[in-house]
Design a protein around this motif. Sequence first.
Motif, short mmCIF file in Angstrom:
data_model
loop_
_atom_site.label_atom_id
_atom_site.label_comp_id
_atom_site.label_asym_id
_atom_site.label_seq_id
_atom_site.Cartn_x
_atom_site.Cartn_y
_atom_site.Cartn_z
N ALA B 77 0.84 -1.21 0.00
CA ALA B 77 0.00 0.00 0.00
C ALA B 77 0.87 1.25 0.00
CB ALA B 77 -0.91 0.00 1.22
N GLN B 78 0.43 2.25 -0.77
CA GLN B 78 1.15 3.52 -0.80
C GLN B 78 0.27 4.69 -0.36
OE1 GLN B 78 2.70 2.78 -4.98
NE2 GLN B 78 4.35 3.99 -4.09
N VAL B 79 -1.02 4.38 -0.14
CA VAL B 79 -1.95 5.40 0.35
C VAL B 79 -2.44 4.93 1.71
CG1 VAL B 79 -4.12 6.64 -0.03
CG2 VAL B 79 -2.69 5.99 -1.99
N LEU B 80 -2.32 5.81 2.72
CA LEU B 80 -2.80 5.46 4.05
C LEU B 80 -4.08 6.23 4.31
CD1 LEU B 80 -2.08 3.91 6.69
CD2 LEU B 80 -1.07 6.05 7.51
N GLY B 103 6.90 3.27 2.36
CA GLY B 103 6.33 3.26 1.02
C GLY B 103 5.11 4.14 0.83
N PHE B 104 4.63 4.76 1.92
CA PHE B 104 3.47 5.63 1.76
C PHE B 104 3.87 6.95 1.10
CE2 PHE B 104 1.78 3.03 5.36
CZ PHE B 104 0.71 2.51 4.67
N ARG B 105 3.09 7.35 0.09
CA ARG B 105 3.34 8.64 -0.56
C ARG B 105 2.19 9.62 -0.35
NH1 ARG B 105 6.79 9.52 -4.58
NH2 ARG B 105 6.71 11.58 -3.65
N ALA B 106 1.02 9.07 0.05
CA ALA B 106 -0.13 9.95 0.28
C ALA B 106 -0.90 9.45 1.50
CB ALA B 106 -1.04 9.99 -0.94
N ILE B 107 -1.48 10.39 2.24
CA ILE B 107 -2.33 10.05 3.38
C ILE B 107 -3.67 10.71 3.11
CG2 ILE B 107 -2.51 10.07 5.91
CD1 ILE B 107 0.44 10.85 6.00
N VAL B 108 -4.74 9.99 3.38
CA VAL B 108 -6.08 10.56 3.20
C VAL B 108 -6.78 10.51 4.55
CG1 VAL B 108 -8.29 10.34 2.04
CG2 VAL B 108 -6.19 9.83 0.79
N GLY B 109 -7.23 11.66 5.04
CA GLY B 109 -7.90 11.71 6.33
C GLY B 109 -8.72 12.98 6.44
N THR B 110 -9.26 13.22 7.64
CA THR B 110 -10.11 14.41 7.81
C THR B 110 -9.34 15.60 8.34
OG1 THR B 110 -10.76 13.41 9.88
CG2 THR B 110 -12.33 13.26 8.07
N SER B 111 -8.31 15.35 9.17
CA SER B 111 -7.48 16.46 9.65
C SER B 111 -6.15 15.94 10.14
CB SER B 111 -8.19 17.22 10.78
OG SER B 111 -8.35 16.39 11.91
N TYR B 112 -5.17 16.86 10.22
CA TYR B 112 -3.81 16.51 10.64
C TYR B 112 -3.32 17.53 11.66
CZ TYR B 112 -4.16 13.94 6.30
OH TYR B 112 -4.59 13.10 5.32
N ALA B 113 -2.40 17.11 12.49
CA ALA B 113 -1.73 18.06 13.37
C ALA B 113 -0.83 18.95 12.51
CB ALA B 113 -0.93 17.33 14.43
N ASP B 114 -0.72 20.21 12.89
CA ASP B 114 -0.03 21.21 12.05
C ASP B 114 1.41 20.86 11.71
OD1 ASP B 114 -2.29 22.74 12.07
OD2 ASP B 114 -1.57 24.21 13.52
N ILE B 115 2.19 20.49 12.73
CA ILE B 115 3.63 20.30 12.48
C ILE B 115 3.83 19.07 11.58
CG2 ILE B 115 5.90 19.90 13.51
CD1 ILE B 115 4.90 21.28 16.04
N PHE B 116 3.10 18.02 11.87
CA PHE B 116 3.19 16.81 11.06
C PHE B 116 2.81 17.10 9.61
CE2 PHE B 116 1.10 13.22 9.03
CZ PHE B 116 2.10 12.27 9.08
N PHE B 117 1.74 17.84 9.43
CA PHE B 117 1.24 18.20 8.10
C PHE B 117 2.35 18.87 7.29
CE2 PHE B 117 -1.39 21.09 5.37
CZ PHE B 117 -2.18 20.13 4.77
N ASN B 118 2.99 19.83 7.95
CA ASN B 118 4.08 20.56 7.35
C ASN B 118 5.25 19.65 7.00
OD1 ASN B 118 4.21 23.28 6.92
ND2 ASN B 118 5.67 23.58 8.58
#
Lengths: 469, 212
Positions: B77-80, B103-118
Motif C-alpha cells: 500500500a502507498q496510500v494510508l 512506502g506511503f506517498r499519500a495520506i487521506v484523512g479528515t485532519s492533521y496536526a499542524d507540524i506533522f502536516f508541514n
Amino acid sequence: MEAQTLYEKLWSSHVVHQEADGTALIYIDRHLVHEVTSPQAFEGLKLAGRKPWRISSIVATADHNTPTDHWDQGILDPVSRQQVETLDANIREVGALAYFPFRDAKQGIVHVIGPENGATLPGMTVVCGDSHTSTHGAFACLAHGIGTSEVEHVMATQCLLQKKSKTLLVRVEGELGKGVSAKDVVLAIIGRIGTAGGNGYAIEFGGSAIRALSMEGRMTVCNMAIEAGARAGLVAVDETTIAYLKDKPFAPKGEQWDAAVAYWRTLTSDEGAKFDKVVELDAADILPQVTWGTSPEMVTTIAGRVPDPAGITDPVRREGVERALKYMGLTANTPINEIAVDQVFIGSCTNSRIEDLREAAAVAKGRTKAANVRRVLVVPGSGLVKRQAEAEGLDKVFIEAGFEWREPGCSMCLAMNADRLEPGERCASTSNRNFEGRQGAGGRTHLVSPAMAAAAAVAGHFADVRELQ
Amino acid sequence: MKPFTVLEALVAPLDRANVDTDAIIPKQFLKSIKRSGFGPNLFDEWRYLDVGQPGQDNSKRPLNKDFVLNQPRYQGAQVLLTRDNFGCGSSREHAPWALEDYGFRAIVGTSYADIFFNNCFKNGVLPIVLPADEVDALFRQCEANEGYRLKVDLAAQTVTRPDGKVIEFDVDPFRKECLLNGWDDIGLTLRHADKIRAFEDARRAKHPYYFA
Ligand code: SF4
C-alpha cells in the motif's frame, strides 16, 4: 490603526517576504537546538555546503537522551551517547551563542534553560525542533515547534516558511481554588476544546486567572498548547513578565533594557482586537485534573470516574474510549481516587521548575511514599533548578519521603534514557503526554499537577490534594 | 525531495483517530542520526508483539497479525487512509520519514496536526484532507473490496475512486508547486537572501537586544 491581537503584532513584525497564497518567510530571532532533532539538519547543511546564517541565534543543550543518575559514568547506552556526541561535535564545528552540554552546570531541558537564562525574550520568534517550543510563548514571543527539515531551513536562511494562523483566545476568569494549579487549568482547557481544538490556531491565554499566574505557571499552560493542537501559545507581557526577565544572563542590560521594556509593554492584544474564536472558562469551576486515557483530552477531575463507553453514541469516539480503557487497564465507572499507581514522575518541560518542585515538596513534607509505589522520580528541569531546590532543602524533603532525587533532563517524560515504565505499570506523571508507550512500552500514564503527583505518591493512589494540604 | 505528481496505488485503512507521532515511530528509534531506514519500525508497537530496539533484525520479530499493515491484502500500500488529527504530538520528522521509507506517498484523512502536516510536504508525502463523509465512504469501500486502489492527482487536486467518483481536495498553491517539482525549500528561500539581509539589518538597528 485597527486593533491588533498580540499574534498579529508578532507575525507582522517578522514577515520578510510573502508569496501570493499567503505563505510567508518569517525571520527567526532565537533557535534552540537539542540532540534528537538536529543531527540530520547539521548533516544536510554540510552536504549542501551551506553555513548557518546567524550563529548567535543558536542556544543548544543535550536533554532527551541524557541519564539522570551516575553522571560520573557518562552515557552508557552507545546509541544515545553517539547522538549526544554528534551534537557536541556539530556545535564545536558550527558555534552557538551558548551551549550547555551533558554535565554542564546549566544543562537542562531545552524549554527550561531558554527562559531561565533570558535567551527567550518578548517580541522574539523562537523555534526549536521540538513541539513543546510553545512553552516560550508565555513570554509573548512567537514560538513554534518545527521539524528537522525546518531546523535545517532556519539554520541556512534564518527564516521559517509559515502560513499565518487563525487566532483563538482562551480566557480564564476568576480565582483558582486551593490546590488548583496551572497544570489543572491547561488540562481543563484541553478537556474542553479537545486535542484538535487548536489545530490551525495560535492560542492566546488571557483573563484574570492567567494574569495571576507566575511566569512558570504561564509556561506550564503554553507548554501544553500543542496538546490542544495549536502550534503556538501566547500570554501578553505584563509586570510579571518584565520582573522575571530582569538581570537574567542574556536579557538586555542598562539603556538597552529600558528600550526593550518600552517595546515589550506594547506586546499585548489591543482593546477590541478581533479573534477568530473565543473560549471562556470560569477558574472557580476548575478542580484538580487527572487523565484516564491515552490522549490528553481524555481527562476528568479527581472527583470524577472513568467514563463508560456504553454511554457514547458516536462509534469512532466510543471505539477510541474502549481502546484507551483496554490499554490503560481500567474498568468503566471506577472512581479516579481508587486507581492505584506503581510509579510517580515529577519532571518534564511542563512541570520541572522550582515552583513545581516546591508544590510537590509541600505535599511530600513529613509524609512517605506509599508501600505499593515502586518508585518516585523527581527530575529537576535544569542544573540551575536543581541547585536552587537543594539550596531550599527540597531535595532532603523528597529523599526523606522516599523519593529519588535525580540529575536534570527529559527523563521519563519520553523514556529515551534508562528511566521508564515497565509494561503494564501505571504512573502519575507531571509530563504532558499520556500516549501509548510514551513513558515506556506498555506503560500507562496519567497526567496530573506536581502537587497531585506527590499526593498520589504518598497515598498510593490518586488522591485529592486539597485534603492533604 | 522526490516530486509528487500522480499516484495510483493500493490503500491501507488505519481506522483510528488521534494517531500520534509516538505511535508512528516510537522514541527508541529517534536515536538514529540518519534520515533513512525508519520504515521497518513504522507503527512498531502495533505492528510487532515484542518491544523493538534500534539495529534489530526486524524480519525475525513476532508480528501482530491483527494489525492492518500486517494483513496480506494491504502489502504494498502507498496510500494510508485514516481519521481525525493524524500525526498529533511530538514534532519528530522521523514520523514522515518512517511513512515514506515504508512506502506511503499519500495520506487521506479528515485532519492533521499542524507540524506533522508541514513535515509531510518537506518529504514528498502528500497529506490530503477530505470531508468526514467522503472518508467514511472510502473506509467502507476499502474494507469491502480487496485490492482497493485510489488515484491521486496533485496537479488536478483530485482523488479518484475505482468506481469513477472524483473527489476534489484543497492544497496551498505554494506547497503544491514545491511538491510537484520536488523543489528544495532552502534553495527557494535563498533566492530572497538580499531581502533577508535587509530585514535583519533593519531589525538589528531597531532591536539590538535581540542580537546580543
Ligand atoms: S521534557 Fe518531554 S516534552 Fe519536554 S522537551 Fe523533553 S521530551 Fe519533550
